[in-house]
Scaffold this motif. Structure first.
Motif, PDB file in Angstrom:
ATOM      1  N   SER A 125       0.837  -1.208   0.000  1.00 12.54           N
ATOM      2  CA  SER A 125       0.000   0.000   0.000  1.00 12.54           C
ATOM      3  C   SER A 125       0.872   1.260   0.000  1.00 12.54           C
ATOM      4  O   SER A 125       0.511   2.267  -0.606  1.00 12.54           O
ATOM      5  CB  SER A 125      -0.985   0.002   1.166  1.00 12.54           C
ATOM      6  N   TRP A 126       2.028   1.202   0.658  1.00 10.96           N
ATOM      7  CA  TRP A 126       2.944   2.345   0.629  1.00 10.96           C
ATOM      8  C   TRP A 126       3.535   2.524  -0.761  1.00 10.96           C
ATOM      9  O   TRP A 126       3.669   3.652  -1.242  1.00 10.96           O
ATOM     10  CB  TRP A 126       4.054   2.177   1.678  1.00 10.96           C
ATOM     11  N   LEU A 127       3.852   1.423  -1.424  1.00  9.95           N
ATOM     12  CA  LEU A 127       4.339   1.516  -2.808  1.00  9.95           C
ATOM     13  C   LEU A 127       3.269   2.088  -3.733  1.00  9.95           C
ATOM     14  O   LEU A 127       3.574   2.899  -4.609  1.00  9.95           O
ATOM     15  CB  LEU A 127       4.768   0.137  -3.316  1.00  9.95           C
ATOM     16  N   ASN A 128       2.037   1.673  -3.519  1.00  7.65           N
ATOM     17  CA  ASN A 128       0.935   2.218  -4.331  1.00  7.65           C
ATOM     18  C   ASN A 128       0.799   3.723  -4.134  1.00  7.65           C
ATOM     19  O   ASN A 128       0.541   4.464  -5.083  1.00  7.65           O
ATOM     20  CB  ASN A 128      -0.380   1.509  -4.018  1.00  7.65           C
ATOM     21  N   GLU A 129       0.937   4.166  -2.894  1.00  7.06           N
ATOM     22  CA  GLU A 129       0.865   5.602  -2.627  1.00  7.06           C
ATOM     23  C   GLU A 129       2.001   6.331  -3.341  1.00  7.06           C
ATOM     24  O   GLU A 129       1.786   7.390  -3.941  1.00  7.06           O
ATOM     25  CB  GLU A 129       0.915   5.872  -1.116  1.00  7.06           C
ATOM     26  N   LEU A 130       3.194   5.771  -3.309  1.00  4.54           N
ATOM     27  CA  LEU A 130       4.318   6.377  -4.029  1.00  4.54           C
ATOM     28  C   LEU A 130       4.011   6.489  -5.519  1.00  4.54           C
ATOM     29  O   LEU A 130       4.196   7.543  -6.126  1.00  4.54           O
ATOM     30  CB  LEU A 130       5.588   5.535  -3.847  1.00  4.54           C
ATOM     31  N   ARG A 131       3.561   5.388  -6.095  1.00  9.10           N
ATOM     32  CA  ARG A 131       3.255   5.361  -7.532  1.00  9.10           C
ATOM     33  C   ARG A 131       2.148   6.349  -7.900  1.00  9.10           C
ATOM     34  O   ARG A 131       2.184   6.958  -8.973  1.00  9.10           O
ATOM     35  CB  ARG A 131       2.873   3.947  -7.950  1.00  9.10           C
TER      36      ARG A 131
END
Length: 190
Positions: A115-121
């Motif tokens: 979910s943190w990677l999704n937020e970054l993307r």
């Protein structure tokens, strides 16, 4: 753009913007403080980050070819609490390095990394635009998450992987050395 002789000769240091992301209580703030302030003993009571905490550290690093480069690292320690997403999104522009942290004693913090990677993307930050490092923190405690689980996640997401202890300082310096060298080598800095 890679570090060139003209970069090295410049008066102003190279500026690198690094953000920390991850669930609450994984040790992001202590990690940054350990690097910036070299505190021998950190506060053992938990004090949550409200929105964002800022820090800066200037250092001189030897780059490929042996030239010394002055570098100023701007740290933005972003709160892991969901209520601060609107605050965090203001800090994703021009990010050179990302420390995506989880706690090796808390499996839910590893499970939350996608979910943190999704937020970054969502805000245009990827491994092709920034130096991305996954950090398993708190290796000084009995672990629940294996090193292989953390490494697998990092490899699947084109990130480097380190394990650290903010408390003892184990491998904290190595994470920042890697971020600085990769950021300069890949020309992510501004």
């Amino acid at each position: 753009m890679k570090v060139s002789q003209s970069d090295i000769a410049q008066q102003e240091p190279i500026r690198i913007k690094v953000i920390t992301l991850g669930s609450t209580k994984v040790g992001k703030s202590c990690f940054v403080k350990k690097f910036c302030e070299k505190k021998k003993k950190l506060n053992v009571s938990y004090i949550p980050t409200i929105g964002v905490d800022y820090g800066v550290k200037t250092l001189s690093k030897s780059m490929e070819g042996g030239s010394a480069v002055d570098i100023k690292i701007d740290f933005y320690d972003l709160s892991g609490h969901a209520n601060y997403k609107d605050v965090r999104n203001e800090f994703y522009n021009d990010v050179d390095g990302v420390i995506l942290m989880y706690d090796v004693t808390d499996k839910s913090s590893l499970v939350a990394l996608p979910s943190w990677l999704n937020e970054l993307r969502e805000f245009g930050v990827t491994a092709s635009t920034s130096t991305l490092v996954v950090v398993g923190n708190k290796i000084d405690h009995p672990r629940v998450v294996t090193e292989q689980q953390g490494t697998s996640f990092a490899v699947e997401n084109n990130a480097a992987y380190f394990e650290t202890s903010s408390k003892t300082g184990a491998f904290v310096e190595e994470v920042f050395d890697f971020i600085v060298k990769e950021t300069c080598k890949n020309g992510f800095y501004k």
